[in-house]
Design a protein around this motif. Structure first.
Motif, PDB file in Angstrom:
ATOM      1  N   ASN A   6       0.825  -1.211   0.000  1.00 14.83           N
ATOM      2  CA  ASN A   6       0.000   0.000   0.000  1.00 14.83           C
ATOM      3  C   ASN A   6       0.854   1.254   0.000  1.00 14.83           C
ATOM      4  OD1 ASN A   6      -2.354  -1.521   0.034  1.00 14.83           O
ATOM      5  ND2 ASN A   6      -2.390  -1.619   2.304  1.00 14.83           N
ATOM      6  N   GLN A   7       1.857   1.287   0.899  1.00 13.44           N
ATOM      7  CA  GLN A   7       2.703   2.477   0.954  1.00 13.44           C
ATOM      8  C   GLN A   7       3.524   2.641  -0.317  1.00 13.44           C
ATOM      9  OE1 GLN A   7       4.997   2.926   4.497  1.00 13.44           O
ATOM     10  NE2 GLN A   7       3.299   2.454   5.893  1.00 13.44           N
ATOM     11  N   THR A   8       3.950   1.534  -0.883  1.00 10.47           N
ATOM     12  CA  THR A   8       4.709   1.629  -2.130  1.00 10.47           C
ATOM     13  C   THR A   8       3.844   2.195  -3.249  1.00 10.47           C
ATOM     14  OG1 THR A   8       6.085  -0.234  -1.482  1.00 10.47           O
ATOM     15  CG2 THR A   8       6.015   0.310  -3.814  1.00 10.47           C
ATOM     16  N   ASN A   9       2.597   1.773  -3.314  1.00 15.57           N
ATOM     17  CA  ASN A   9       1.705   2.297  -4.355  1.00 15.57           C
ATOM     18  C   ASN A   9       1.464   3.785  -4.161  1.00 15.57           C
ATOM     19  OD1 ASN A   9       1.433  -0.217  -5.585  1.00 15.57           O
ATOM     20  ND2 ASN A   9      -0.289  -0.811  -4.255  1.00 15.57           N
ATOM     21  N   GLN A  10       1.294   4.154  -2.881  1.00 13.17           N
ATOM     22  CA  GLN A  10       1.096   5.587  -2.626  1.00 13.17           C
ATOM     23  C   GLN A  10       2.335   6.389  -3.003  1.00 13.17           C
ATOM     24  OE1 GLN A  10      -0.073   6.004   1.435  1.00 13.17           O
ATOM     25  NE2 GLN A  10      -2.074   4.977   1.170  1.00 13.17           N
ATOM     26  N   LEU A  11       3.487   5.890  -2.626  1.00 10.69           N
ATOM     27  CA  LEU A  11       4.720   6.598  -2.957  1.00 10.69           C
ATOM     28  C   LEU A  11       4.950   6.643  -4.464  1.00 10.69           C
ATOM     29  CD1 LEU A  11       7.119   5.381  -0.136  1.00 10.69           C
ATOM     30  CD2 LEU A  11       6.201   7.684  -0.448  1.00 10.69           C
ATOM     31  N   LYS A  12       4.590   5.594  -5.141  1.00 12.26           N
ATOM     32  CA  LYS A  12       4.732   5.597  -6.605  1.00 12.26           C
ATOM     33  C   LYS A  12       3.846   6.664  -7.227  1.00 12.26           C
ATOM     34  CE  LYS A  12       6.103   0.783  -7.415  1.00 12.26           C
ATOM     35  NZ  LYS A  12       5.698  -0.504  -8.026  1.00 12.26           N
ATOM     36  N   ALA A  13       2.619   6.759  -6.724  1.00 14.04           N
ATOM     37  CA  ALA A  13       1.711   7.797  -7.254  1.00 14.04           C
ATOM     38  C   ALA A  13       2.239   9.188  -6.934  1.00 14.04           C
ATOM     39  CB  ALA A  13       0.316   7.598  -6.661  1.00 14.04           C
ATOM     40  N   GLN A  14       2.779   9.321  -5.696  1.00 13.93           N
ATOM     41  CA  GLN A  14       3.319  10.614  -5.319  1.00 13.93           C
ATOM     42  C   GLN A  14       4.531  10.967  -6.169  1.00 13.93           C
ATOM     43  OE1 GLN A  14       4.255  10.830  -1.193  1.00 13.93           O
ATOM     44  NE2 GLN A  14       5.112  12.921  -1.307  1.00 13.93           N
ATOM     45  N   PHE A  15       5.424   9.949  -6.364  1.00 14.07           N
ATOM     46  CA  PHE A  15       6.598  10.210  -7.202  1.00 14.07           C
ATOM     47  C   PHE A  15       6.212  10.534  -8.631  1.00 14.07           C
ATOM     48  CE2 PHE A  15       9.651   7.612  -4.348  1.00 14.07           C
ATOM     49  CZ  PHE A  15       9.883   8.737  -3.582  1.00 14.07           C
ATOM     50  N   LYS A  16       5.204   9.896  -9.132  1.00  9.59           N
ATOM     51  CA  LYS A  16       4.777  10.192 -10.512  1.00  9.59           C
ATOM     52  C   LYS A  16       4.258  11.618 -10.645  1.00  9.59           C
ATOM     53  CE  LYS A  16       3.654   5.445 -11.872  1.00  9.59           C
ATOM     54  NZ  LYS A  16       2.564   4.501 -12.252  1.00  9.59           N
ATOM     55  N   SER A  17       3.498  12.052  -9.629  1.00 11.47           N
ATOM     56  CA  SER A  17       3.004  13.431  -9.677  1.00 11.47           C
ATOM     57  C   SER A  17       4.153  14.422  -9.530  1.00 11.47           C
ATOM     58  CB  SER A  17       1.972  13.646  -8.572  1.00 11.47           C
ATOM     59  OG  SER A  17       2.562  13.462  -7.285  1.00 11.47           O
ATOM     60  N   GLN A  18       5.084  14.104  -8.661  1.00  7.66           N
ATOM     61  CA  GLN A  18       6.245  14.992  -8.518  1.00  7.66           C
ATOM     62  C   GLN A  18       7.078  15.003  -9.786  1.00  7.66           C
ATOM     63  OE1 GLN A  18       8.366  13.684  -5.060  1.00  7.66           O
ATOM     64  NE2 GLN A  18       6.833  14.465  -3.578  1.00  7.66           N
ATOM     65  N   ILE A  19       7.153  13.876 -10.462  1.00 12.04           N
ATOM     66  CA  ILE A  19       7.914  13.835 -11.712  1.00 12.04           C
ATOM     67  C   ILE A  19       7.230  14.702 -12.758  1.00 12.04           C
ATOM     68  CG2 ILE A  19       8.512  12.309 -13.642  1.00 12.04           C
ATOM     69  CD1 ILE A  19       9.134  10.146 -11.571  1.00 12.04           C
ATOM     70  N   ASN A  35      15.379  13.945 -12.534  1.00 15.03           N
ATOM     71  CA  ASN A  35      16.111  12.672 -12.626  1.00 15.03           C
ATOM     72  C   ASN A  35      16.133  11.944 -11.280  1.00 15.03           C
ATOM     73  OD1 ASN A  35      16.681  13.095 -15.342  1.00 15.03           O
ATOM     74  ND2 ASN A  35      18.592  14.208 -14.878  1.00 15.03           N
ATOM     75  N   GLN A  36      16.236  12.671 -10.159  1.00 13.84           N
ATOM     76  CA  GLN A  36      16.245  12.061  -8.842  1.00 13.84           C
ATOM     77  C   GLN A  36      14.913  11.367  -8.561  1.00 13.84           C
ATOM     78  OE1 GLN A  36      16.939  14.846  -5.702  1.00 13.84           O
ATOM     79  NE2 GLN A  36      16.907  13.269  -4.082  1.00 13.84           N
ATOM     80  N   LYS A  37      13.840  12.054  -8.851  1.00 14.03           N
ATOM     81  CA  LYS A  37      12.528  11.458  -8.617  1.00 14.03           C
ATOM     82  C   LYS A  37      12.317  10.236  -9.501  1.00 14.03           C
ATOM     83  CE  LYS A  37      11.119  14.265  -5.419  1.00 14.03           C
ATOM     84  NZ  LYS A  37      10.890  13.766  -4.059  1.00 14.03           N
ATOM     85  N   MET A  38      12.759  10.322 -10.727  1.00 17.10           N
ATOM     86  CA  MET A  38      12.614   9.167 -11.614  1.00 17.10           C
ATOM     87  C   MET A  38      13.450   7.982 -11.113  1.00 17.10           C
ATOM     88  SD  MET A  38      12.597  11.029 -15.357  1.00 17.10           S
ATOM     89  CE  MET A  38      12.405   9.458 -16.199  1.00 17.10           C
ATOM     90  N   ALA A  39      14.656   8.291 -10.593  1.00 16.75           N
ATOM     91  CA  ALA A  39      15.490   7.218 -10.037  1.00 16.75           C
ATOM     92  C   ALA A  39      14.851   6.619  -8.798  1.00 16.75           C
ATOM     93  CB  ALA A  39      16.877   7.747  -9.708  1.00 16.75           C
ATOM     94  N   GLN A  40      14.277   7.440  -7.922  1.00 21.34           N
ATOM     95  CA  GLN A  40      13.604   6.920  -6.737  1.00 21.34           C
ATOM     96  C   GLN A  40      12.400   6.050  -7.119  1.00 21.34           C
ATOM     97  OE1 GLN A  40      12.664  10.351  -4.329  1.00 21.34           O
ATOM     98  NE2 GLN A  40      14.693  10.371  -3.355  1.00 21.34           N
ATOM     99  N   LEU A  41      11.655   6.534  -8.161  1.00 19.31           N
ATOM    100  CA  LEU A  41      10.521   5.745  -8.602  1.00 19.31           C
ATOM    101  C   LEU A  41      10.973   4.389  -9.161  1.00 19.31           C
ATOM    102  CD1 LEU A  41       7.506   5.463  -9.154  1.00 19.31           C
ATOM    103  CD2 LEU A  41       7.873   6.641 -11.351  1.00 19.31           C
ATOM    104  N   ASP A  42      12.040   4.402  -9.908  1.00 15.80           N
ATOM    105  CA  ASP A  42      12.557   3.138 -10.447  1.00 15.80           C
ATOM    106  C   ASP A  42      13.071   2.227  -9.322  1.00 15.80           C
ATOM    107  OD1 ASP A  42      13.353   1.459 -12.748  1.00 15.80           O
ATOM    108  OD2 ASP A  42      15.363   1.857 -11.980  1.00 15.80           O
ATOM    109  N   ALA A  43      13.771   2.804  -8.311  1.00 17.25           N
ATOM    110  CA  ALA A  43      14.257   2.001  -7.181  1.00 17.25           C
ATOM    111  C   ALA A  43      13.095   1.475  -6.349  1.00 17.25           C
ATOM    112  CB  ALA A  43      15.203   2.825  -6.312  1.00 17.25           C
ATOM    113  N   LEU A  44      12.055   2.328  -6.200  1.00 18.66           N
ATOM    114  CA  LEU A  44      10.889   1.886  -5.447  1.00 18.66           C
ATOM    115  C   LEU A  44      10.198   0.720  -6.144  1.00 18.66           C
ATOM    116  CD1 LEU A  44       9.042   2.390  -3.015  1.00 18.66           C
ATOM    117  CD2 LEU A  44       7.749   4.000  -4.451  1.00 18.66           C
ATOM    118  N   SER A  45      10.166   0.786  -7.459  1.00 17.59           N
ATOM    119  CA  SER A  45       9.572  -0.331  -8.207  1.00 17.59           C
ATOM    120  C   SER A  45      10.388  -1.605  -8.015  1.00 17.59           C
ATOM    121  CB  SER A  45       9.490   0.026  -9.693  1.00 17.59           C
ATOM    122  OG  SER A  45       8.683   1.179  -9.884  1.00 17.59           O
TER     123      SER A  45
END
Length: 496
Positions: free
Chosen positions: A133-146, A206-216
């Motif tokens: 659940n938290q990963t999905n939320q963070l992914k959505a948040q990272f996508k919006s920030q990206i 680029n940082q947010k995209m890297a975090q999103l990729d690492a989170l995935s």
């Protein structure tokens, strides 16, 4: 008075009688010594022979009391027959109780380990759900920030373009001397600041995209992912603890299975110690019984001994000089038993007490320079003999322990002990027959005299009365006569 001539002849005959008596006694002793020493060395016959057979000892397998004893001396038994039953109610169950306690502890530990393993698995499952659940939320948040950062990057690029256009226009103006350099310098600095701002926004993007990729990929990097990283670490710890519980569960299962096997084996052992049957091993005849009903026996005590009469043999003692004559394969005659003949199967120089224990009777004791001849009787020995009485037939069915006489076929030198024994029997039987005949003759004579006496009873009575009358008349007093008188009355009185 004694006649001197007769007494002198008697005295002269005494030395001759003594000399003849001494010679006779010496000859008899010499004959006895010769017959006692010489013939046993080369005799082809031996009366020091006994029928023997292998014996099987049936021992008590456990300690206890005999509850059933179905065996009697002389009884025939077969393989597998129950001869005795032994029960032991006082069996030590301490080992079984200890094993059951250990099994109970192992079972409790196994149940606790399984419960802990199941709780760890449920906790890991809840942590997985929370992480998801938290990963999905963070992914959505990272996508919006990206998306936001991409917009800012575009804005920064646009502003950089605007500043660049202004810098180019002012540069043309300075070139045409329409403006001064003081006006161009601020514009140039603003354009450089816009370019750096655009680079910063690109770096954030680029940082947010890297975090999103690492989170995935399950990698939690950044300040925003510290809590999620702690949750993932906790999930890993609980998962490791669940795996450890799984290993302990397997170990406890193996320990419990081993203890249950030991308990089953101990229960089976106690069952054999509580009750046991003494079974016959092979067929044969009961020789001895060493127990009684209700008697307490220990493990290993002899209950009964069974002799195998089908494997009977004869043990005979011969001189070592007869070793060549009594080689294996030599045929012999057997007297004194239902066995009639046999073949020498082995020759033994000596035996031991340990060997004697395997047979029904011990081997006869040998003297110096003697050997044992083991004789296997023929299978038809005793079968061709005429039918005997029931008692004799049963006794000769298994003549173990019976002394017999063994004679080598075509043997020449007999055993003097056997010869003297037979001679004694012959003389005793002859004397018995003569005495019987004499007694019979005396009885017949007595019967005849009795008949004659009965027939002549009257005549005898009359003759006796007449004789008494004559005596009475002769005893009357008479005148003495001369000694030389030879009258019949005087000679009658003198003789009477």
């Amino acid at each position: 008075m004694i006649d001197r001539s007769e007494s002198g002849g008697t005295v002269r005959r005494h030395p001759a009688l003594l000399r003849m008596s001494a010679i006779g006694v010496a000859g008899l002793l010499s004959a006895l010594m010769l017959t006692a020493v010489a013939p046993p060395i080369v005799a082809d016959q031996s009366d020091r022979a006994v029928v023997n057979a292998p014996v099987t000892l049936l021992t008590a397998p456990i300690s206890g009391e005999i509850g059933l004893l179905a065996v009697l001396p002389g009884r025939d038994v077969r393989d597998g027959d129950t001869l005795a039953q032994i029960s032991n109610p006082r069996v030590d169950r301490g080992t079984l109780i200890t094993l059951q306690e250990k099994a109970s502890d192992a079972r409790q530990k196994l149940d606790a380990t399984r419960a802990k393993h199941e709780s760890d698995l449920s906790y890991v499952s809840s942590l997985d759900d929370e992480l998801a659940n938290q990963t999905n939320q963070l992914k959505a948040q990272f996508k919006s920030q990206i998306e936001e950062l991409r917009a800012r990057v575009a804005q920064s690029n646009a502003m950089s373009g605007e500043k660049k256009a202004l810098v180019d226009r002012q540069s043309n103006m300075v070139t045409r001397n329409a403006a001064s350099m003081d006006m161009l310098r601020p514009t140039t600095q603003q354009y450089a600041a816009a370019m750096h701002g655009a680079d910063a926004e690109v770096a954030k993007l680029n940082q947010k995209m890297a975090q999103l990729d690492a989170l995935s990929k399950g990698i939690y990097v950044g300040d925003e992912l510290v809590a999620l990283n702690n949750l993932a670490q906790k999930r890993r710890d609980i998962d490791l603890d669940a795996r450890r519980m799984k290993i302990e569960e397997k170990q406890q299962s193996v320990v419990l299975a081993d203890l249950e096997n030991l308990i089953d084996a101990e229960q089976a052992r106690l069952a054999t110690l509580a009750d046991a049957d003494v079974l016959a091993r092979g067929h044969g005849k009961v020789l001895t019984v060493g127990a009684a009903m209700g008697r307490h026996v220990s493990a290993g005590d002899t209950i009964s001994s069974i002799v195998d009469c089908d494997k009977r043999f004869v043990v005979a003692i011969f001189s070592y000089r007869q070793g060549q004559s009594m080689m294996p394969g030599t045929r012999v005659r057997i007297d004194g038993s239902s066995l009639r003949s046999g073949v020498v199967s082995a020759v033994l120089p000596k035996t031991s007490d340990k060997v004697d224990e395997r047979f029904a009777v011990p081997f006869p004791q040998t003297e110096r320079r003697e050997l044992y001849a083991i004789i296997t009787p023929d299978e038809t020995s005793g079968d061709g003999a005429p039918a005997q009485q029931a008692g004799t037939a049963s006794a000769s069915a298994c003549p173990v322990g019976q002394w017999v006489t063994v004679t080598r076929e075509n043997g020449v030198v007999p055993s003097m002990s056997v010869t003297w024994h037979r001679l004694g029997h012959f003389v005793a039987s002859w004397i018995g027959e003569d005495a019987g005949k004499t007694n019979t003759a005396k009885t017949d004579a007595a019967n005849t005299d009795t008949a004659q006496n009965l027939s002549l009873d009257a005549d005898t009575r009359r003759a006796g009365i007449a004789g008494l009358q004559d005596v009475f008349r002769a005893s009357e007093p008479q005148k003495p006569k001369a000694d030389a008188d030879g009258s019949p009355e005087t000679r009658t009185l003198v003789s009477r």
